[in-house]
Structures are given as structure tokens and as C-alpha cells.
Design an enzyme around this catalytic site. Sequence first.
Site, PDB file in Angstrom:
ATOM      1  N   PHE A   7      -8.589 -57.712  30.856  1.00 16.31           N
ATOM      2  CA  PHE A   7      -8.912 -57.186  32.176  1.00 16.31           C
ATOM      3  C   PHE A   7      -8.111 -57.935  33.222  1.00 16.31           C
ATOM      4  CE2 PHE A   7     -12.786 -56.133  29.796  1.00 16.31           C
ATOM      5  CZ  PHE A   7     -12.864 -54.770  30.062  1.00 16.31           C
ATOM      6  N   CYS A   8      -7.629 -57.203  34.219  1.00 12.92           N
ATOM      7  CA  CYS A   8      -6.944 -57.822  35.355  1.00 12.92           C
ATOM      8  C   CYS A   8      -7.382 -57.093  36.613  1.00 12.92           C
ATOM      9  CB  CYS A   8      -5.429 -57.797  35.172  1.00 12.92           C
ATOM     10  SG  CYS A   8      -4.687 -56.173  35.291  1.00 12.92           S
ATOM     11  N   ALA A   9      -6.730 -57.361  37.710  1.00 14.55           N
ATOM     12  CA  ALA A   9      -7.148 -56.788  38.985  1.00 14.55           C
ATOM     13  C   ALA A   9      -7.103 -55.262  38.975  1.00 14.55           C
ATOM     14  CB  ALA A   9      -6.293 -57.341  40.120  1.00 14.55           C
ATOM     15  N   GLY A  11      -5.450 -53.495  36.093  1.00 17.22           N
ATOM     16  CA  GLY A  11      -5.131 -53.005  34.762  1.00 17.22           C
ATOM     17  C   GLY A  11      -3.650 -52.797  34.529  1.00 17.22           C
ATOM     18  N   VAL A  39     -10.631 -54.808  35.982  1.00 14.25           N
ATOM     19  CA  VAL A  39     -11.870 -55.566  35.838  1.00 14.25           C
ATOM     20  C   VAL A  39     -13.082 -54.724  36.253  1.00 14.25           C
ATOM     21  CG1 VAL A  39     -11.862 -56.692  38.109  1.00 14.25           C
ATOM     22  CG2 VAL A  39     -12.900 -57.859  36.132  1.00 14.25           C
TER      23      VAL A  39
END
Length: 100
Positions: A7-9, A11, A39
Site C-alpha cells: 500500500f502507498c499513498a 497505489g 492505502v
Amino acid sequence: MRKIVLFCAAGMSTSVMVQKMQEAADAQGYPCEIAAYSVAEVGTYGPDADIVLLGPQIRFNLNKVRKQLPGKPVEVIDMRAYGMMDGAAIIEFVKEKLGD
């Protein structure tokens, strides 16, 4: 077959990392499926994962995500490995955390 979810800010920044990790896993003969999402989608994609990895840029979400996914390994990707796009190092980290 292990399911690894990043997960990141948004995707997006993890898409290259997913590719590098998959290449490393394939080269090592480590059967896994790797995907990346925003996320905001933890509740949708996190529960089915064997391990959840957070991009270093969202490390401040670690405790929140751990609360959303009790009993599931949730870790932050090492900043150096992420910056170097070192998929092999991250696969080794995953294997260590999962006891594989």
C-alpha cells in the site's frame, strides 16, 4: 502461494516495486502474488494478504493499518531498499517475516 500486498499513498509509486519484487521472487523460485493499492483500500485488499507492506512515504499509517488488520503482519518497506527499487531485498524481508 503467498499473497503480498503493498500500500502507498495512491497505489502508483509501488507499481515498479511490485514488478521488481515479482522478478526477484520468480528468480528465487518463491511462489507469490504481489499487488499494490492505495492505502485507502486496506479494508478491501488487506484481509486476504499473507503480509501487508507499506511504502515508506506512508509509514505514519502503520499503527492505523495494524489496527484494521489484527493478527496480520503489517510492515513498512525499508526506505533504502524502496529507493533503490531492490525487489530482492524486500522479498528476503518478506520471507523472513513469514518464516519461509
